[in-house]
Design an enzyme around this catalytic site. Structure first.
Site, mmCIF file in Angstrom:
data_model
loop_
_atom_site.group_PDB
_atom_site.id
_atom_site.type_symbol
_atom_site.label_atom_id
_atom_site.label_comp_id
_atom_site.label_asym_id
_atom_site.label_seq_id
_atom_site.Cartn_x
_atom_site.Cartn_y
_atom_site.Cartn_z
ATOM 1 C CE LYS A 165 -4.199 -2.067 1.799
ATOM 2 N NZ LYS A 165 -5.034 -2.313 2.972
ATOM 3 C CE LYS A 206 -6.087 -9.057 -4.974
ATOM 4 N NZ LYS A 206 -6.189 -7.909 -4.217
ATOM 5 C CE LYS A 249 -11.061 -0.955 -3.853
ATOM 6 N NZ LYS A 249 -11.676 -2.233 -3.512
#
Ligand code: ADP
Ligand code: TRP
Length: 321
Positions: A110, A190, A193
């Protein structure tokens, strides 16, 4: 048997969310005492506009209900309506060794994607552990990317029990369905978003859905040549919607050659559209019923909070509060 899962309200739902987390959760509501929630505290790590966060929570609730979450069978609430979870998260923080969090790949991912490196993001798995343990959960259905977080939860619960008393907390198990553990996106990575490679479950129009599916990346095998069905994202995605025989037919047609990828994408589009059609209809009904979603979430919060309070009392007593 308590089954529990959560999902962040962080934007529109995609096919990966549906097959990785929602569909298994919806099937499991037939098999045990299902608890599902909208992880809005977790979303504060990435969504900083209050109006957007509220809107995302509402849309996620509508979509999950439209996809088949049955509030008669499952308890469904938003995380912040049971604030005891943040108290448990603090108590867990004090039994969680730093190295357990330092090894978490999702934090690193992230940050690499540009999210601010906040303490909340780092401590994310501790709050997740509290979500799971506050309700004595046995089984946690999630996609494969959440496996590490469930392992951290287990480690924290075991540490807690070692320190304060065996059998205080239930040690949960992840439930990851191998066939849909990782749903591929438009580029074969994968579906996520953050990779901008998603196919939304509720694309606004059929045209948009078709356009998305037409974007799936393929190799440059000429139309007339045989094609490899084993490494095709189109086939992988098609198998989520089609019967075994239909998938076999597509595979054979690949091997025979003579048809371009556009043809198979059209087949995938039709299968996907038809699969979600009843959910789309149900979604319109839910949206039309003004109070339905709020009522469901309020009722769910009441039930979840009763259970959560029981566990937090047990924990408070154990740690000496
Ligand atoms: P995203 O990667 O799009 O941000 P989330 O991390 O919010 O998705 O995932 C929500 C739930 O959906 C999790 O249980 C996750 O494991 C599952 N999930 C997300 N993407 C996929 C995928 N491509 N395949 C299988 N499961 C997925
Ligand atoms: N971390 C999960 C995700 O990103 C969401 C989540 C929060 C969750 N708490 C949970 C999942 C507890 C299962 C159990 O998808």
């Amino acid at each position: 048997m308590r089954i529990l899962s959560g999902i962040q309200p962080s934007g529109k739902l995609h096919i990966g969310n549906y097959f990785g987390m929602m569909q298994p959760s919806i099937h499991l509501q037939e098999e045990g005492d299902a608890f599902y929630f909208i992880a809005n505290y977790h979303s504060l790590t990435s969504t900083h506009d209050p109006a957007v966060l509220k809107e995302n929570v509402r849309n996620l609730a509508i979509d999950f209900l439209a996809c088949g979450l049955d509030p008669e069978k499952a308890t469904f609430w938003k995380q912040s309506d049971v604030p005891e979870v943040t108290e448990l998260a603090w108590i867990f923080s004090c039994v969680t060794p730093m190295h357990l969090l330092e090894k978490c790949t999702s934090y690193k991912d992230k940050i690499a994607q540009g999210l601010p490196a906040s303490h909340g993001l780092f401590a994310y798995p501790v709050l997740q552990a509290a979500d799971i343990c506050l309700f004595d959960s046995n089984i946690v259905p999630v996609g494969k990317d959440q496996k590490q977080h469930i392992e951290v939860t287990r480690d924290i619960a075991i540490k807690f029990n070692n320190r304060y008393g065996e059998d205080l907390l239930v040690i949960p198990e992840p439930r990851i369905r191998e066939t849909t553990a990782v749903v591929p996106g438009l580029d074969g990575r994968k579906m996520s978003k953050s990779y901008n490679n998603t196919i939304e479950i509720f694309e606004e129009t059929e045209k948009k859905l078709r356009k998305k599916i037409m974007k799936i990346e393929t190799d440059s095998t000429p139309v007339e040549d045989p094609k490899d069905p084993e490494n095709s994202y189109i086939v992988q995605l098609y198998s989520l919607f089609a019967s075994e025989d239909e998938v076999k037919e597509m595979q054979e047609s690949y091997r025979a050659g003579g048809l371009g990828y556009g043809h198979y994408k059209q087949q995938l589009f039709e299968a996907c559209r038809d699969f979600f059609a009843p959910f789309r209809e149900r979604r319109e009904e839910i949206i039309a019923d003004k109070n339905y979603v709020d009522d469901v979430l309020a009722e769910g919060a009441k039930k979840a909070r009763t259970k959560g309070r029981e566990v937090i009392e047990r924990v408070r007593t154990a740690v000496g509060m």
